[in-house]
Design a protein around this motif. Sequence first.
Motif, PDB file in Angstrom:
ATOM      1  N   SER A  20       2.755  22.254  -2.793  1.00 17.71           N
ATOM      2  CA  SER A  20       3.097  22.325  -1.375  1.00 17.71           C
ATOM      3  C   SER A  20       3.849  23.593  -1.009  1.00 17.71           C
ATOM      4  N   TRP A  87      -0.397  17.315   7.138  1.00 19.17           N
ATOM      5  CA  TRP A  87      -1.538  16.423   6.934  1.00 19.17           C
ATOM      6  C   TRP A  87      -2.860  17.153   7.143  1.00 19.17           C
ATOM      7  N   ALA A  90      -3.506  18.968   4.060  1.00 27.14           N
ATOM      8  CA  ALA A  90      -3.934  18.048   3.008  1.00 27.14           C
ATOM      9  C   ALA A  90      -5.424  17.744   3.121  1.00 27.14           C
ATOM     10  N   TRP A  91      -5.907  17.537   4.342  1.00 23.13           N
ATOM     11  CA  TRP A  91      -7.332  17.255   4.536  1.00 23.13           C
ATOM     12  C   TRP A  91      -8.179  18.490   4.260  1.00 23.13           C
ATOM     13  N   ASP A 110       2.485  18.069  -4.493  1.00 21.54           N
ATOM     14  CA  ASP A 110       2.167  17.962  -3.075  1.00 21.54           C
ATOM     15  C   ASP A 110       1.777  16.520  -2.785  1.00 21.54           C
ATOM     16  N   ARG A 112       1.380  14.612  -0.087  1.00 26.99           N
ATOM     17  CA  ARG A 112       0.368  14.282   0.915  1.00 26.99           C
ATOM     18  C   ARG A 112      -1.024  14.700   0.466  1.00 26.99           C
ATOM     19  N   LEU A 115      -2.306  12.258  -2.081  1.00 21.80           N
ATOM     20  CA  LEU A 115      -2.696  10.981  -1.498  1.00 21.80           C
ATOM     21  C   LEU A 115      -4.035  11.095  -0.771  1.00 21.80           C
ATOM     22  N   VAL A 116      -4.197  12.141   0.030  1.00 23.15           N
ATOM     23  CA  VAL A 116      -5.417  12.309   0.808  1.00 23.15           C
ATOM     24  C   VAL A 116      -6.616  12.621  -0.079  1.00 23.15           C
ATOM     25  N   VAL A 136       9.142  10.194   3.610  1.00 22.43           N
ATOM     26  CA  VAL A 136       8.595  10.690   2.347  1.00 22.43           C
ATOM     27  C   VAL A 136       8.579   9.566   1.316  1.00 22.43           C
ATOM     28  N   ILE A 139       5.676   7.310   1.936  1.00 26.83           N
ATOM     29  CA  ILE A 139       4.413   7.888   1.457  1.00 26.83           C
ATOM     30  C   ILE A 139       4.331   7.757  -0.063  1.00 26.83           C
ATOM     31  N   GLU A 140       5.460   7.999  -0.753  1.00 21.08           N
ATOM     32  CA  GLU A 140       5.471   7.804  -2.198  1.00 21.08           C
ATOM     33  C   GLU A 140       5.121   6.364  -2.557  1.00 21.08           C
TER      34      GLU A 140
END
Length: 391
Positions: A20, A87, A90-91, A110, A112, A115-116, A136, A139-140
């Motif tokens: 990140s 985000w 991330a995408w 990173d 996000r 995850l994505v 955060v 999300i974790e």
Amino acid sequence: MSLTGISEAHPVMRIAYLHSGSIPSVYANGVHVMRMCDAFTDAGHEVVLYALPGTVPAGDVHRYYGTRNRFEVRSIAQPALRGLGVWIRAWRIRADLHRRGTPDLLYGRDLRALLVSSGRTPLVYETHLMWPRRIVRRIEGVLFRRRNLRRVVFVSQALADDYRRVFPELDSSRWADLVTAHDCADPVPADGPVADLPGRPEAPKIGYVGHLYPGRGTDVILELAARVPEADFHLVGGTAADRTHWQSRCTRPNVYFHGHLPPAELAPYQRAFDVVLAPYQRRTYCAGGAGEISRWVSPMKLFEYMSYGKAVIASDLPVLREILTDGVNCLLCPPDSAEAWAAAVKRLVGDENLRATLGGEARRQLHDRHTWRIRADRVLAGLGDTTRPQP
């Protein structure tokens, strides 16, 4: 716990490291990430690093960091949209991974992007602090429930213990395991170029390499310079703003600020020092004040000092005792006692044998336990073949 279905199918893996932060940058997280990707490549894996665009000029990122391998570094920018930019980036990483073919392992810091991008791809999440923001941690929590999460890597045992307390589901997870892996350094040749430092030729050279922001002990070093006038103190690193801040407050003629240098250019300075300092304070912050990390910190500078066989004086903090033992591989001092630090500096300056003994043991422990390749093997154990001889 068995980690099946990876090592058998992929003895050598294609690893996407998701970062990140910016590459290159002046910050330690960039050094850490580049060293890990270098070690993964040494182990025979194919590595692609995803990072934010660089924040310092560097024509050749691998030369800037002094890596052995020229693994691919892909810059993915983050739109300046508050709350959404991270985000969207991330995408974008996910789309790029899809275009290039799904890797065998997603690894990184990173949150996000991991995850994505995960889908069904096995992933490893590495964390260096307990994030203070609740969003955060939420999300974790989502990431920790993913069935393709294979491992969570912590940079210190203190951090691992705190994560277990906050996320008890980690201990009960049937598909992810927890690994503590401290920071590291690469072994260095005993001989090599030595920097021609300013100052008095006969004066002991006391060194500090690292940032100058709050909690790093810059004020302690300046006080030391007043208490030990027979020595010269050299500070290497820091942003231009931080360097200006401290230089404006320094009146001692035996203090020299050298500013930020590319990681590949630090070796001559490390070799020039007689004693090195790690005066972390009881409250230590990340860059930009992103988090208070004194409870969990695993400073790369300590391991770099050890790799050069230098006599280290460090703060006596519980987390640093995971690596350091007073009188064995360093001298430990109360973080905020300038008097104790001055006594330790004078003791080492006056005892060449003690400097050699502490430095030699520190170097031995580094070679045996704390190289980047050893760390790479540890964090990937059971996820692929990392048994090749070290270079």
